[in-house]
Scaffold this motif. Structure first.
Motif, PDB file in Angstrom:
ATOM      1  N   ASN A 148       0.837  -1.199   0.000  1.00 36.80           N
ATOM      2  CA  ASN A 148       0.000   0.000   0.000  1.00 36.80           C
ATOM      3  C   ASN A 148       0.873   1.252   0.000  1.00 36.80           C
ATOM      4  N   GLY A 149       1.899   1.239   0.888  1.00 33.13           N
ATOM      5  CA  GLY A 149       2.787   2.405   0.998  1.00 33.13           C
ATOM      6  C   GLY A 149       3.411   2.747  -0.349  1.00 33.13           C
ATOM      7  N   CYS A 150       3.891   1.716  -1.057  1.00 33.98           N
ATOM      8  CA  CYS A 150       4.544   1.946  -2.350  1.00 33.98           C
ATOM      9  C   CYS A 150       3.512   2.303  -3.422  1.00 33.98           C
ATOM     10  N   LYS A 151       2.398   1.555  -3.380  1.00 35.24           N
ATOM     11  CA  LYS A 151       1.374   1.691  -4.420  1.00 35.24           C
ATOM     12  C   LYS A 151       0.761   3.093  -4.427  1.00 35.24           C
ATOM     13  N   TYR A 152       0.534   3.641  -3.222  1.00 40.04           N
ATOM     14  CA  TYR A 152      -0.139   4.933  -3.130  1.00 40.04           C
ATOM     15  C   TYR A 152       0.829   6.109  -2.996  1.00 40.04           C
ATOM     16  N   SER A 153       2.115   5.901  -3.407  1.00 34.39           N
ATOM     17  CA  SER A 153       3.084   7.008  -3.407  1.00 34.39           C
ATOM     18  C   SER A 153       3.719   7.079  -4.785  1.00 34.39           C
ATOM     19  N   SER A 209       5.955   3.976   7.076  1.00 35.23           N
ATOM     20  CA  SER A 209       5.515   5.288   6.573  1.00 35.23           C
ATOM     21  C   SER A 209       5.870   5.495   5.111  1.00 35.23           C
ATOM     22  N   ASP A 210       5.013   6.288   4.483  1.00 32.40           N
ATOM     23  CA  ASP A 210       5.273   6.659   3.083  1.00 32.40           C
ATOM     24  C   ASP A 210       5.008   8.137   2.908  1.00 32.40           C
ATOM     25  N   HIS A 211       5.423   8.668   1.747  1.00 35.73           N
ATOM     26  CA  HIS A 211       5.154  10.084   1.449  1.00 35.73           C
ATOM     27  C   HIS A 211       4.188  10.168   0.283  1.00 35.73           C
ATOM     28  N   PHE A 222     -13.605  -4.040   1.651  1.00 37.35           N
ATOM     29  CA  PHE A 222     -13.994  -3.429   0.363  1.00 37.35           C
ATOM     30  C   PHE A 222     -14.027  -1.903   0.368  1.00 37.35           C
ATOM     31  N   PHE A 223     -13.605  -1.293   1.473  1.00 35.08           N
ATOM     32  CA  PHE A 223     -13.620   0.172   1.457  1.00 35.08           C
ATOM     33  C   PHE A 223     -12.397   0.690   0.710  1.00 35.08           C
ATOM     34  N   ARG A 224     -12.637   1.651  -0.186  1.00 34.88           N
ATOM     35  CA  ARG A 224     -11.523   2.289  -0.907  1.00 34.88           C
ATOM     36  C   ARG A 224     -11.811   3.790  -0.965  1.00 34.88           C
ATOM     37  N   SER A 225     -10.791   4.595  -0.740  1.00 32.82           N
ATOM     38  CA  SER A 225     -10.992   6.054  -0.789  1.00 32.82           C
ATOM     39  C   SER A 225     -11.136   6.515  -2.232  1.00 32.82           C
ATOM     40  N   GLU A 226     -11.852   7.639  -2.368  1.00 33.40           N
ATOM     41  CA  GLU A 226     -12.077   8.209  -3.711  1.00 33.40           C
ATOM     42  C   GLU A 226     -10.765   8.537  -4.410  1.00 33.40           C
ATOM     43  N   GLN A 257      -0.068   9.776  -1.302  1.00 32.42           N
ATOM     44  CA  GLN A 257      -1.196  10.701  -1.415  1.00 32.42           C
ATOM     45  C   GLN A 257      -2.068  10.798  -0.159  1.00 32.42           C
ATOM     46  N   GLY A 258      -1.827   9.935   0.820  1.00 34.07           N
ATOM     47  CA  GLY A 258      -2.538  10.041   2.102  1.00 34.07           C
ATOM     48  C   GLY A 258      -3.996   9.610   2.012  1.00 34.07           C
ATOM     49  N   ILE A 259      -4.624   9.612   3.165  1.00 37.68           N
ATOM     50  CA  ILE A 259      -6.022   9.171   3.239  1.00 37.68           C
ATOM     51  C   ILE A 259      -6.880  10.368   3.658  1.00 37.68           C
ATOM     52  N   PRO A 260      -7.994  10.638   2.974  1.00 36.77           N
ATOM     53  CA  PRO A 260      -8.860  11.746   3.392  1.00 36.77           C
ATOM     54  C   PRO A 260      -9.306  11.551   4.847  1.00 36.77           C
ATOM     55  N   ARG A 278      -5.128   0.203  -8.867  1.00 38.57           N
ATOM     56  CA  ARG A 278      -5.777  -1.094  -8.705  1.00 38.57           C
ATOM     57  C   ARG A 278      -5.817  -1.567  -7.226  1.00 38.57           C
ATOM     58  N   GLY A 279      -6.907  -2.142  -6.840  1.00 36.40           N
ATOM     59  CA  GLY A 279      -7.022  -2.668  -5.464  1.00 36.40           C
ATOM     60  C   GLY A 279      -8.444  -3.140  -5.231  1.00 36.40           C
ATOM     61  N   HIS A 280      -8.622  -3.917  -4.161  1.00 36.48           N
ATOM     62  CA  HIS A 280      -9.965  -4.445  -3.883  1.00 36.48           C
ATOM     63  C   HIS A 280     -10.507  -4.016  -2.528  1.00 36.48           C
ATOM     64  N   GLY A 281      -9.667  -3.393  -1.733  1.00 37.85           N
ATOM     65  CA  GLY A 281     -10.139  -2.912  -0.426  1.00 37.85           C
ATOM     66  C   GLY A 281     -10.267  -3.989   0.637  1.00 37.85           C
ATOM     67  N   GLY A 313      -7.262  -5.684   1.751  1.00 37.79           N
ATOM     68  CA  GLY A 313      -5.935  -5.859   2.373  1.00 37.79           C
ATOM     69  C   GLY A 313      -5.895  -5.394   3.825  1.00 37.79           C
ATOM     70  N   LEU A 314      -6.426  -4.205   4.111  1.00 37.78           N
ATOM     71  CA  LEU A 314      -6.322  -3.671   5.474  1.00 37.78           C
ATOM     72  C   LEU A 314      -7.257  -4.391   6.443  1.00 37.78           C
ATOM     73  N   ALA A 315      -8.427  -4.809   5.936  1.00 39.49           N
ATOM     74  CA  ALA A 315      -9.356  -5.576   6.804  1.00 39.49           C
ATOM     75  C   ALA A 315      -8.653  -6.855   7.251  1.00 39.49           C
ATOM     76  N   LEU A 316      -7.968  -7.475   6.289  1.00 38.99           N
ATOM     77  CA  LEU A 316      -7.244  -8.711   6.578  1.00 38.99           C
ATOM     78  C   LEU A 316      -6.094  -8.437   7.546  1.00 38.99           C
TER      79      LEU A 316
HETATM   80  P1  ADP Z   1      -6.582  -1.731  -1.487  1.00 40.37           P
HETATM   81  O1  ADP Z   1      -5.219  -1.178  -1.253  1.00 40.37           O
HETATM   82  O2  ADP Z   1      -6.590  -2.984  -2.253  1.00 40.37           O
HETATM   83  O3  ADP Z   1      -7.534  -0.704  -1.985  1.00 40.37           O
HETATM   84  P2  ADP Z   1      -6.646  -1.943   1.394  1.00 40.37           P
HETATM   85  O4  ADP Z   1      -7.587  -2.614   2.267  1.00 40.37           O
HETATM   86  O5  ADP Z   1      -5.223  -2.325   1.476  1.00 40.37           O
HETATM   87  O6  ADP Z   1      -7.188  -2.144  -0.070  1.00 40.37           O
HETATM   88  O7  ADP Z   1      -6.762  -0.404   1.652  1.00 40.37           O
HETATM   89  C1  ADP Z   1      -8.021   0.183   1.814  1.00 40.37           C
HETATM   90  C2  ADP Z   1      -7.958   1.656   1.465  1.00 40.37           C
HETATM   91  O8  ADP Z   1      -7.187   2.384   2.418  1.00 40.37           O
HETATM   92  C3  ADP Z   1      -7.267   1.948   0.168  1.00 40.37           C
HETATM   93  O9  ADP Z   1      -8.134   1.782  -0.932  1.00 40.37           O
HETATM   94  C4  ADP Z   1      -6.838   3.383   0.326  1.00 40.37           C
HETATM   95  O10 ADP Z   1      -7.913   4.243   0.097  1.00 40.37           O
HETATM   96  C5  ADP Z   1      -6.487   3.441   1.798  1.00 40.37           C
HETATM   97  N1  ADP Z   1      -5.060   3.238   2.040  1.00 40.37           N
HETATM   98  C6  ADP Z   1      -4.464   2.179   2.604  1.00 40.37           C
HETATM   99  N2  ADP Z   1      -3.145   2.343   2.744  1.00 40.37           N
HETATM  100  C7  ADP Z   1      -2.884   3.568   2.220  1.00 40.37           C
HETATM  101  C8  ADP Z   1      -1.689   4.338   2.060  1.00 40.37           C
HETATM  102  N3  ADP Z   1      -0.499   3.883   2.444  1.00 40.37           N
HETATM  103  N4  ADP Z   1      -1.818   5.558   1.513  1.00 40.37           N
HETATM  104  C9  ADP Z   1      -3.015   6.037   1.129  1.00 40.37           C
HETATM  105  N5  ADP Z   1      -4.157   5.374   1.248  1.00 40.37           N
HETATM  106  C10 ADP Z   1      -4.099   4.140   1.799  1.00 40.37           C
END
Ligand code: ADP
Length: 474
Positions: free
Chosen positions: A356-361, A382-384, A400-404, A386-389, A410-413, A415-418
């Protein structure tokens, strides 16, 4: 046997016993009273006979009988019959021993069937002593006793009938709220799981039961809704790649293609299939992690090795990812590096966070800091990116929650629940801090091997106390 019948029978049994005790004592004491009274009459009769004999000399045999079946016999000290009145021969065998036992102070009482007798000793003015036996039948006394017995038996039976009816009504009334509760519970099903039982204003055990049941319903409703939304999300997530694949196949088949075109189409399909496999694997892992924790095989795992392995797997998968690991301090003892856990699950959790850290930076960089304190290991990822609203932070651990702001990635939402479930299973904590367009930090704390054992036994103790309290009705 239902509770109402049992309560009624118990009530009847209780009343029957109490009444039996009561009627039995009344009968017994009345019989004692009759016996004493008759004995007194027999003694009086004996003394009047002696008096008569003293006064008149000889008692005429035609002397009036005062009592039914009366018989009077006078013996001298040698046991010779001096006087006898009554039709039959002496009813009671009078032995010299019996005569000796009768003194002026101590008369003797004898009984044979309905005939009762009393023997008294008397001395005349000339110093001669006699023993007078008077026997008779207390027919009136016995008939009164029989009448009393009949009355008591009828009264006892009547009281049982009344107790049976009263017990039945009482039990029905007492159990009416239970019947209502059963009817209400029966009316709740999956379609109206939001409904609750009426608790009422009473503060009794049934109100407590209704409240407990309502609390259970609330928990079930949450689980039910979560399950429903999980299934609909999962089907949606699986349908999307399938629709894409179908579209690609249909477009490709519209006209004959060149080999490179077919290859490109197959590559696209392969990409979607891999995406689906990732999703299905994630769902399977989530199901496995949600299974009973007892089923998991916990083993000692070194946290540093786990991290190096996660780093190498991630960079193998995506060479552009950069993961820096930094040890803040090193523990004095090697065992402080070890946690009790299921290695493959811990790998999944760490890789999710690193990915997630790499994917969203944009720089695809993540730094991991590891710190040790007695009994606990802290990981900071930690990553630098786009952050989470801010409004989404509370939801990111929901399946299944994913931020706008990440929908293009790509992702299914799941990973973090798990990840959170895995950390929970290892008695750890996970926290997140994020600033939009600045970066995100996940903090994980895990107990070391020794601490985990202590926590586990504490957890067992709390569970035992909880299960002990669970039947108490407050
Ligand atoms: P996925 O990454 O497959 O969407 P996750 O369950 O891992 O699913 O993450 C859920 C949501 O949390 C992500 O869709 C994203 O909105 C937010 N998120 C998680 N980790 C990060 C991160 N390092 N930076 C920004 N947003 C994150």
């Amino acid at each position: 046997m239902n509770i109402r019948t049992r309560l009624t029978l118990l009530f009847v049994l209780l009343v029957a016993l109490i009444m039996l005790l009561f009627t039995g004592s009344v009968y017994y004491f009345y019989d004692q009273f009759r016996q004493q009274e008759f004995q007194q009459r027999l003694e009086e009769r004996a003394f009047t006979t002696i008096q008569l004999r003293e006064d008149v000399g000889e008692i005429p045999r035609t002397d009036l009988s005062f009592m039914i079946d009366e018989q009077i016999t006078i013996y001298n000290d040698q046991g010779l019959v001096l006087y006898s009145k009554g039709t039959q021969r002496p009813r009671f065998p009078v032995s010299p021993g019996l005569l000796r036992r009768i003194t002026t102070r101590q008369p003797q009482y004898l009984r044979q069937g309905d005939i009762e007798a009393v023997g008294v000793r008397s001395q005349n003015s000339r110093g001669q002593s006699f023993v007078i036996f008077v026997s008779a039948n207390d027919r009136y006394g016995f008939s009164k006793l029989d009448r009393l017995r009949d009355l008591l038996v009828v009264g006892w039976l009547l009281s049982l009938i009344i107790a049976g009816i009263a017990g039945y009504l009482f039990a029905t009334d007492a159990l009416r709220p239970v019947a209502e509760l059963i009817a209400q519970v029966n009316s709740i099903s999956a379609t109206n799981i939001h409904e609750r039982l009426r608790v009422g204003r009473q503060r009794d055990e049934l109100a407590a039961l209704a409240r407990t049941f309502n609390a259970l319903l609330s928990r079930l409703e949450v689980a039910f809704v979560t399950q429903k939304s999980f299934v609909s999300h999962a089907s949606h997530e699986l349908r999307t790649p399938l629709t894409v694949m179908m579209g690609q196949i249909e477009v490709t088949r519209l006209q004959p293609r060149t080999t490179p075109d077919y290859e490109a189409a197959l590559d696209g399909l392969l990409d979607e299939v891999q995406n689906m496999i990732r999703l299905v694997n994630g769902l399977l892992e989530l199901a496995q992690a949600n299974a009973d924790a007892v089923m998991l095989r916990y083993q000692p795992v070194r946290i540093d090795e786990l991290l190096w392995q996660a780093q190498s797997q991630m960079t193998q998968k995506k060479p552009s990812y950069q993961i820096d690991i930094d040890f803040e301090n090193l523990p004095d003892q090697e065992e402080d590096l070890v946690i009790m856990g299921e290695e493959s699950l811990l790998q999944t959790a760490l890789q999710n966070l690193l990915e997630n850290g790499c994917k969203y930076s944009t720089d695809e960089q993540v730094s991991v800091r590891i710190a040790f304190e007695p009994g606990e290991i802290h990981l900071t990822i930690s990553d630098h990116g786009q952050g989470i609203p801010p409004g989404d932070i509370q939801h990111i651990f929901e399946p299944f929650f994913r931020s706008e702001n990440v929908l293009t990635i790509r992702g299914h939402g799941i990973g973090l629940a798990l990840t959170r479930r895995i950390i929970d299973l290892h008695q750890g904590r996970i926290e997140v801090e994020s600033a939009l367009n600045k970066g995100t930090t996940f903090r994980i704390s895990l107990p070391t091997q020794t601490n985990a054992a202590l926590r586990q036994s504490a957890l067992h103790l709390t569970n035992e106390t909880h299960s002990d309290n669970s039947l108490d009705i407050h």
